[in-house]
Motif scaffolding. Sequence first.
Motif, PDB file in Angstrom:
ATOM      1  N   TRP A  48      -4.693  -6.417   0.297  1.00  0.00           N
ATOM      2  CA  TRP A  48      -4.025  -6.919   1.496  1.00  0.00           C
ATOM      3  C   TRP A  48      -3.794  -8.439   1.429  1.00  0.00           C
ATOM      4  CZ3 TRP A  48      -4.776  -1.953   2.195  1.00  0.00           C
ATOM      5  CH2 TRP A  48      -4.080  -1.300   3.204  1.00  0.00           C
ATOM      6  N   ALA A  54       3.800  -4.588  -2.469  1.00  0.00           N
ATOM      7  CA  ALA A  54       4.737  -4.201  -1.399  1.00  0.00           C
ATOM      8  C   ALA A  54       3.978  -3.851  -0.127  1.00  0.00           C
ATOM      9  CB  ALA A  54       5.596  -3.021  -1.840  1.00  0.00           C
ATOM     10  N   PRO A  55       4.510  -4.183   1.024  1.00  0.00           N
ATOM     11  CA  PRO A  55       3.775  -3.975   2.270  1.00  0.00           C
ATOM     12  C   PRO A  55       3.712  -2.528   2.738  1.00  0.00           C
ATOM     13  CG  PRO A  55       5.932  -4.918   2.739  1.00  0.00           C
ATOM     14  CD  PRO A  55       5.812  -4.885   1.252  1.00  0.00           C
ATOM     15  N   THR A  56       4.191  -1.584   1.915  1.00  0.00           N
ATOM     16  CA  THR A  56       4.127  -0.175   2.308  1.00  0.00           C
ATOM     17  C   THR A  56       2.723   0.363   2.093  1.00  0.00           C
ATOM     18  OG1 THR A  56       4.777   0.577   0.125  1.00  0.00           O
ATOM     19  CG2 THR A  56       6.557   0.108   1.700  1.00  0.00           C
ATOM     20  N   ALA A  57       2.381   1.432   2.844  1.00  0.00           N
ATOM     21  CA  ALA A  57       1.036   2.026   2.757  1.00  0.00           C
ATOM     22  C   ALA A  57       0.789   2.639   1.388  1.00  0.00           C
ATOM     23  CB  ALA A  57       0.873   3.076   3.865  1.00  0.00           C
ATOM     24  N   SER A  58       1.832   3.338   0.840  1.00  0.00           N
ATOM     25  CA  SER A  58       1.630   3.984  -0.469  1.00  0.00           C
ATOM     26  C   SER A  58       1.404   2.948  -1.573  1.00  0.00           C
ATOM     27  CB  SER A  58       2.847   4.857  -0.799  1.00  0.00           C
ATOM     28  OG  SER A  58       4.030   4.049  -0.838  1.00  0.00           O
ATOM     29  N   SER A  59       2.129   1.851  -1.521  1.00  0.00           N
ATOM     30  CA  SER A  59       1.961   0.811  -2.552  1.00  0.00           C
ATOM     31  C   SER A  59       0.570   0.178  -2.477  1.00  0.00           C
ATOM     32  CB  SER A  59       3.032  -0.266  -2.380  1.00  0.00           C
ATOM     33  OG  SER A  59       4.315   0.259  -2.549  1.00  0.00           O
ATOM     34  N   ARG A  60       0.131  -0.050  -1.254  1.00  0.00           N
ATOM     35  CA  ARG A  60      -1.192  -0.658  -1.114  1.00  0.00           C
ATOM     36  C   ARG A  60      -2.314   0.301  -1.525  1.00  0.00           C
ATOM     37  NH1 ARG A  60      -0.584  -4.203   4.527  1.00  0.00           N
ATOM     38  NH2 ARG A  60       0.637  -5.887   3.552  1.00  0.00           N
TER      39      ARG A  60
END
Length: 668
Positions: A48, A54-60
């Motif tokens: 974070w 990337a700020p997407t949930a899957s990328s994180r």
Amino acid sequence: MAQQYTRVRVRLRYRFDNLVARGTTVLISWLALACLAFVVPMSLVLVWADRRVAPTASSRLTAVWVSVGQTLKIGGAVGSPVFILASVSLALVALLFVSTLVSLITTGIDRRIMALRLGHSTVLETRHTVVLGWSDQIFPVVGELVAANANQRRSAIAVLAPKDKVEMEEEISTHIPATGTTRIICRHGSTTDPAVLARVSPETAKAVLVLPPGGEGGDAHVVKTLLALNAAVPEAGSAAVVVAAVRDTRNHVTARLAAGPGGHVLCVDDIVARLLVQTARQPGLSLVYQELLDFEGDEFYTAAAEGLVGRTFGEVLLSFTTSSVVGLLRADGSVALNPAPDTELCVRDRVVVISRDDGTAVPEDAAGFVDADAIVTTRPRTPLPERLLLLGWNRRAPLIVEQLDQYVSPGTTLDVVALGGDSAVPGSGLAPARGHLDVSFQRGDITDPGVLAKLDVPSYDNVIVIGEMGHASVPAPRPVPSSAAGTGTDAGGGPATGSGTAAGPPRPESETGAEMDDRTLVTLLHLRAIGDAAHRELSITTEMSDDGNRLLAPAREGADFIVSGRMISLLMTQISESRYLADVFEELFAAEGNELYLKPASDYVRVDREVAFATVVESALRRRECAVGYRLRADTGADPAHGVRLNPDKRERIRFTGADWVIVLAES
């Protein structure tokens, strides 16, 4: 607040201990959970905080998985579920094998380190010195061996004893902090097991010393060690000098048989008794022996007879300026101390000298320094009867009485004061009266000032104080010689039954050196008070077990002490370095043959002028004696030699007084 914090800490430690005690599986599970509980949140924080993700949930979530996988070394690959599962499996298998390999290597190294710490490895040395056993004698023995090897580039001492290796090393380093070029190697194991003896390689050693352990059964342990040594290294397979010591004279013959013809076994009781008797008759002699036996001073060496072959022994006496000639070492290994002055040196003979070091015995003629006008010719003095006092009794006391009977002139009396029960009353089952000594026994506590006050101690020519226990429940004493049957009395004034011979009280079954030294210190304290009250310096010879207690003794500077443990340790190290010294000391300590004497300097040279020491040597030669030093009366209270000067340079000029002594080797 502090108490509450302490309770929480104790409770947490208690729970952790219970967790560890539940086994490996539970411990691994908890460690895995603890690791995940820390790694996953920290990975979330890292992802974070990383702006590149990337700020997407899957990328994180993918980035978190990669971070966790890389941290835990399980891959962190990204792809189809099958690919991820295969990569994680391979990573876990690799981690398992690597961890197992590291564990095996670590375990092997730990075992090797533990084996080394336990002292089970083999010593691969040659020409080293092996010390078998552990007792208080280990420290003077190792200390003297270190001093003897000071001029060697590389030397080693291997110690084998049934004691922890680390403890041995720490104790030795505490007592002997500086070892110079000598390495101390300690090994743990039983000295009576031939297989264990191989750990210190006795077959390649130059000397093997067997120390007598303390307590009952110590002599039996020495005998078993000698037998194990013979089994481990047959006599034909080793050139090492074997030196051992036993305490009781009754075990001496057995130990000599176990040591074999090439071994040397010292009897502590016999040697200490002889030294006590010789020193009692020659005050200051203990200081001379201390100088001779200590490697830090002058000691016995042999020098090549090159250039002296064909000369007589009398001529050789003045052929060494910085060494004192005392005898010859023959080609067959026999030693002749103070031979006849007309004895010729043969080709393979070596000269026995007292010298500072083995490299200082260099021939240099000193005959030119003799002042013939200063030589005094006197008639031999006739020995007079003496009054002797023996305070205390132990297992060595009968030997002391026997030795005294061989030395003293007829008419000499010996009064023995010691503790004793009814069985200690003299006169029962003893040898018939014979010899020169008239012995009587008085029962009393030698630590009681009242008992000592009734003895009129200043009236005695010499006082011998030996260790004694505070009780006397013991068996009957051994026979000792006596020329007349005196009347035994109680030191408190009451008569004692019996005919009054030299038996004295029987010896205790268990003699504790520390307790005996404590009683001896108390006795010396009272004797000093008696001497001060009489304004007289008492002639006292004292036996002690611990050299540390000697430093506490309330006695005058330069007083005579025979410390049994240290004296035997010095003898063993001297013989281990030069095996011929066994014959030298055997003759010096015997009542027959040649001995060391302190005789009035006025019997040898004039005391109204300075003379070179070569003049003293020439004067002694005319009396068929070997002069090896002197003692100055004015320096008897000065440290460290207390007036004793052994092996002075023959060019040295001294002005003697009528109270000084010359140290000579002469036939008794």
